[in-house]
Scaffold this active site. Structure first.
Site, PDB file in Angstrom:
ATOM      1  N   ASP A   1      50.898  -2.932  89.641  1.00 29.90           N
ATOM      2  CA  ASP A   1      51.586  -1.651  89.447  1.00 29.90           C
ATOM      3  C   ASP A   1      51.425  -0.704  90.631  1.00 29.90           C
ATOM      4  O   ASP A   1      51.404   0.522  90.469  1.00 29.90           O
ATOM      5  CB  ASP A   1      51.100  -0.955  88.158  1.00 29.90           C
TER       6      ASP A   1
ATOM      7  N   LYS B   1      55.415  -2.057  93.866  1.00 31.40           N
ATOM      8  CA  LYS B   1      56.097  -3.143  94.594  1.00 31.40           C
ATOM      9  C   LYS B   1      57.617  -3.076  94.434  1.00 31.40           C
ATOM     10  O   LYS B   1      58.363  -3.212  95.400  1.00 31.40           O
ATOM     11  CB  LYS B   1      55.587  -4.514  94.091  1.00 31.40           C
TER      12      LYS B   1
ATOM     13  N   GLY C   1      56.244  -5.691  85.565  1.00 33.07           N
ATOM     14  CA  GLY C   1      57.236  -4.642  85.321  1.00 33.07           C
ATOM     15  C   GLY C   1      57.383  -3.901  86.629  1.00 33.07           C
ATOM     16  O   GLY C   1      56.456  -3.211  87.052  1.00 33.07           O
ATOM     17  N   HIS C   2      58.495  -4.105  87.308  1.00 29.76           N
ATOM     18  CA  HIS C   2      58.711  -3.496  88.624  1.00 29.76           C
ATOM     19  C   HIS C   2      59.775  -2.404  88.496  1.00 29.76           C
ATOM     20  O   HIS C   2      60.916  -2.690  88.132  1.00 29.76           O
ATOM     21  CB  HIS C   2      59.137  -4.567  89.640  1.00 29.76           C
TER      22      HIS C   2
ATOM     23  N   GLN D   1      52.003  -8.728  89.999  1.00 24.03           N
ATOM     24  CA  GLN D   1      50.602  -8.405  89.737  1.00 24.03           C
ATOM     25  C   GLN D   1      49.948  -7.892  91.036  1.00 24.03           C
ATOM     26  O   GLN D   1      50.629  -7.319  91.862  1.00 24.03           O
ATOM     27  CB  GLN D   1      49.834  -9.610  89.169  1.00 24.03           C
TER      28      GLN D   1
HETATM   29  P1  GDP Z   1      55.029  -2.460  90.412  1.00 24.92           P
HETATM   30  O1  GDP Z   1      54.684  -3.297  89.231  1.00 24.92           O
HETATM   31  O2  GDP Z   1      54.086  -2.678  91.556  1.00 24.92           O
HETATM   32  O3  GDP Z   1      56.464  -2.581  90.839  1.00 24.92           O
HETATM   33  O4  GDP Z   1      54.802  -0.951  89.970  1.00 24.92           O
HETATM   34  P2  GDP Z   1      55.269  -0.303  88.561  1.00 24.92           P
HETATM   35  O5  GDP Z   1      56.728  -0.112  88.579  1.00 24.92           O
HETATM   36  O6  GDP Z   1      54.689  -1.034  87.419  1.00 24.92           O
HETATM   37  O7  GDP Z   1      54.485   1.059  88.614  1.00 24.92           O
HETATM   38  C1  GDP Z   1      54.681   1.992  89.622  1.00 24.92           C
HETATM   39  C2  GDP Z   1      55.101   3.313  88.978  1.00 24.92           C
HETATM   40  O8  GDP Z   1      54.963   4.364  89.885  1.00 24.92           O
HETATM   41  C3  GDP Z   1      56.566   3.310  88.568  1.00 24.92           C
HETATM   42  O9  GDP Z   1      56.718   4.130  87.439  1.00 24.92           O
HETATM   43  C4  GDP Z   1      57.244   3.935  89.779  1.00 24.92           C
HETATM   44  O10 GDP Z   1      58.475   4.561  89.459  1.00 24.92           O
HETATM   45  C5  GDP Z   1      56.234   4.946  90.187  1.00 24.92           C
HETATM   46  N1  GDP Z   1      56.158   5.236  91.618  1.00 24.92           N
HETATM   47  C6  GDP Z   1      56.345   4.411  92.682  1.00 24.92           C
HETATM   48  N2  GDP Z   1      56.085   5.055  93.828  1.00 24.92           N
HETATM   49  C7  GDP Z   1      55.718   6.295  93.497  1.00 24.92           C
HETATM   50  C8  GDP Z   1      55.283   7.438  94.249  1.00 24.92           C
HETATM   51  O11 GDP Z   1      55.162   7.426  95.471  1.00 24.92           O
HETATM   52  N3  GDP Z   1      54.977   8.573  93.537  1.00 24.92           N
HETATM   53  C9  GDP Z   1      55.082   8.639  92.179  1.00 24.92           C
HETATM   54  N4  GDP Z   1      54.761   9.765  91.587  1.00 24.92           N
HETATM   55  N5  GDP Z   1      55.478   7.575  91.452  1.00 24.92           N
HETATM   56  C10 GDP Z   1      55.780   6.432  92.103  1.00 24.92           C
HETATM   57  P1  IMO Z   2      53.079  -6.011  87.987  1.00 20.61           P
HETATM   58  O1  IMO Z   2      53.828  -7.092  88.707  1.00 20.61           O
HETATM   59  C1  IMO Z   2      49.406  -4.803  85.984  1.00 20.61           C
HETATM   60  C2  IMO Z   2      47.299  -7.867  83.673  1.00 20.61           C
HETATM   61  C3  IMO Z   2      47.257  -7.717  82.168  1.00 20.61           C
HETATM   62  C4  IMO Z   2      45.930  -8.389  81.869  1.00 20.61           C
HETATM   63  C5  IMO Z   2      45.901  -9.540  82.863  1.00 20.61           C
HETATM   64  C6  IMO Z   2      46.380 -10.869  82.302  1.00 20.61           C
HETATM   65  O2  IMO Z   2      53.938  -5.067  87.220  1.00 20.61           O
HETATM   66  O3  IMO Z   2      52.125  -5.325  88.920  1.00 20.61           O
HETATM   67  P2  IMO Z   2      48.756 -11.849  81.620  1.00 20.61           P
HETATM   68  O4  IMO Z   2      49.825 -11.308  80.747  1.00 20.61           O
HETATM   69  O5  IMO Z   2      49.170 -12.092  83.025  1.00 20.61           O
HETATM   70  O6  IMO Z   2      48.071 -13.044  81.028  1.00 20.61           O
HETATM   71  O7  IMO Z   2      47.634 -10.701  81.643  1.00 20.61           O
HETATM   72  O8  IMO Z   2      46.744  -9.153  83.922  1.00 20.61           O
HETATM   73  N1  IMO Z   2      48.658  -7.852  84.256  1.00 20.61           N
HETATM   74  C7  IMO Z   2      49.157  -6.823  84.960  1.00 20.61           C
HETATM   75  N2  IMO Z   2      48.626  -5.609  85.225  1.00 20.61           N
HETATM   76  N3  IMO Z   2      50.600  -5.143  86.486  1.00 20.61           N
HETATM   77  C8  IMO Z   2      51.115  -6.369  86.259  1.00 20.61           C
HETATM   78  O9  IMO Z   2      52.239  -6.804  86.862  1.00 20.61           O
HETATM   79  C9  IMO Z   2      50.412  -7.260  85.416  1.00 20.61           C
HETATM   80  N4  IMO Z   2      50.643  -8.509  84.964  1.00 20.61           N
HETATM   81  C10 IMO Z   2      49.558  -8.865  84.269  1.00 20.61           C
HETATM   82  O10 IMO Z   2      47.265  -6.355  81.790  1.00 20.61           O
HETATM   83  O11 IMO Z   2      44.867  -7.518  82.180  1.00 20.61           O
HETATM   84 MG    MG Z   3      54.261  -3.058  87.196  1.00 18.85          MG
END
Ligand code: GDP
Ligand code: IMO
Ligand code: MG
Length: 425
Positions: free
Chosen positions: A14, A17, A41-42, A225
């Site tokens: 998270d 990416k 979840g991207h 991840q």
């Molecule tokens: P990913 O899994 O690495 O793609 O990241 P996620 O989407 O799960 O989580 C990143 C969260 O931070 C999302 O809700 C984005 O919209 C938000 N986000 C990304 N970059 C920034 C930033 O620079 N500032 C803020 N406030 N939010 C951001």
């Molecule tokens: P993105 O790509 C954050 C965590 C789960 C759990 C562990 C194992 O959005 O960064 P799984 O379902 O893979 O067997 O869970 O890994 N986990 C993540 N945490 N971002 C993710 O993906 C994750 N995908 C799995 O919360 O601790």
């Molecule tokens: Mg994510």
């Protein structure tokens, strides 16, 4: 011949990416997801709209970019279909536009894989991993156990028999758990989705990606991840079931290590983790609560509250080493805008010693972080567009990180929108 650039998370996922792959995608002819599944979840935001992608690469909104779901990914056909249906409703139809291909060697997540995930977590009780319950672990187990079903198998005349054989095995395992389930609805949805994904071109990702390179086209591999969730090097067993590191891009797409070019390591200006497992810099207090609130730190896939803490330099150094990171990308600087002081963990106190690496027994003995105090910048950075507008204290924080990590910070993100991204000199 060109090389494959890699973008991956350096923390526990998270990091942002999805946003950055979308920002970088105009520079690439192909975006390729290489591991993980719909546990990811991207999130992407642009033009006032927000999208969350689970399986589909984050280059999908760029008109010119092709997108590949690589052989290292595990695919839940039901979720993939839902993602594509949602995109179509929003006016983006990558299938109709011919912008999406899937590796025929990618493994399928069956409804019973999810049941096994849930049954296992339920049995573990308080020691559970905190899995996303998407069936990731059981699917990779069947892959390495040589039982799995692959995307390419869906076109075989005996696919249904193969499916039934595997499901019988799963039911046998489930009978050892106290776990009730009803498969009927899920199974119908699964087979409907299987028919649907037959319409997406199936490719051999190894030939597909290497073909792009041979033609001098540019490729970006998108990780899911984060490094600290890697099955070999993460905080095992509190990890996911794939290699989230650069090496995973090689096996997850079929590219040789000498074909890897730039490696973009992405991290938050602080740190989060969702699910169980060690987190040395975790803040179990109102500061952590503030980070969660300001940073909207709730899971994009499961909605769970993310655990929050300060940036962890021993962990980041480890991740940089494992991945061969050439450029860093710092996210969510704006979340720290309101803090008078922030902190960076430079070392750990562990078993009476001061160390700067992640110890093997991190699971059983919690390291105490040694924190360096850093003055906050107390400025709203969400609207800055030029590097000379970066507040001095934030520039100092970035310089400190570059010195510690020995890798330049190339991009700075100051908000969730595509436009809130600065290229640093
Ligand atoms: P990913 O899994 O690495 O793609 O990241 P996620 O989407 O799960 O989580 C990143 C969260 O931070 C999302 O809700 C984005 O919209 C938000 N986000 C990304 N970059 C920034 C930033 O620079 N500032 C803020 N406030 N939010 C951001
Ligand atoms: P993105 O790509 C954050 C965590 C789960 C759990 C562990 C194992 O959005 O960064 P799984 O379902 O893979 O067997 O869970 O890994 N986990 C993540 N945490 N971002 C993710 O993906 C994750 N995908 C799995 O919360 O601790
Ligand atoms: Mg994510």
């Amino acid at each position: 011949m060109t090389q494959v650039d890699v973008l991956l998370g350096l923390q526990w996922g998270d990091e942002g990416k999805g946003k950055i792959v979308d920002v970088l995608s105009p520079q690439y002819d192909l975006i390729a997801r290489f591991q993980g599944g719909p546990n990811a979840g991207h999130t992407l935001e642009f033009d006032g709209k927000k999208f969350v992608l689970n399986t589909i690469p984050s280059g999908i909104f760029n008109e010119k970019t092709m997108n590949l779901i690589g052989n290292g990914v595990v695919i839940d056909p039901i979720i993939l279909k839902r993602e594509l249906d949602n995109l179509k409703t929003a006016g983006h139809d990558p299938v109709a536009k011919g912008k999406l291909v899937i590796a025929r060697k990618a493994h399928l997540i069956l409804p019973t894989h999810q049941l096994l995930d849930a049954a296992n977590e339920q049995k573990m009780g308080k020691d559970k991993i905190g899995s996303t319950l998407k069936g990731i672990g059981p699917t990779y187990m069947d892959k390495t156990g040589r039982n799995g079903l692959r995307v390419g198998d869906t076109t075989l005349p005996d696919f249904k028999e193969r499916y039934n054989r595997l499901v019988e095995k799963h039911k046998e395992i489930l009978s050892h758990y106290e776990f009730e389930y009803d498969l009927t609805e899920k199974e119908a949805a699964f087979f409907e989705a299987i028919e649907f994904i037959k319409n997406i071109p199936h490719v051999d990702s190894e030939h597909y990606v290497n073909g792009f390179l041979k033609e001098g086209k540019t490729v970006l591999a998108e990780g899911a991840q984060g490094t600290l969730l890697d099955v070999d090097f993460g905080s095992y067993p509190f990890v996911t079931s794939s290699n989230t590191t650069t090496a995973g891009a090689c096996t997850g797409l079929g590219i040789a290590p000498n074909k890897v070019g730039h490696v973009y390591g992405i991290f938050k200006a602080y740190c989060t983790r969702v699910g169980g497992g060690p987190f040395p810099t975790e803040l179990d207090d109102e500061v952590g609560e503030t980070l969660r609130k300001v940073g909207h730190e709730f899971g994009a896939t499961t909605g769970r509250a993310r655990r929050c803490g300060w940036i962890d330099l021993p962990a980041l150094k480890y991740a940089i080493m494992l991945n061969g990171v050439t450029e860093l990308i710092m996210m969510k600087a704006d979340v720290l805008d309101g803090f008078d002081t922030i902190y960076a963990c430079t070392h750990y106190e562990h078993n009476g010693e001061t160390i700067d690496y992640m110890p093997y027994d991190i699971i059983t003995v919690k390291p105490t972080p040694v924190l360096k105090e850093i003055q906050g910048w107390k400025t709203d950075v969400t609207k800055i567009t030029k590097t000379d507008e970066i507040p001095a204290k934030l520039a100092e924080y970035i310089a400190f990180l570059e010195q510690e990590l020995e890798v330049p910070v190339k991009y700075l993100s100051v908000g969730p929108d595509r436009t809130q991204t600065l290229i640093l000199d």
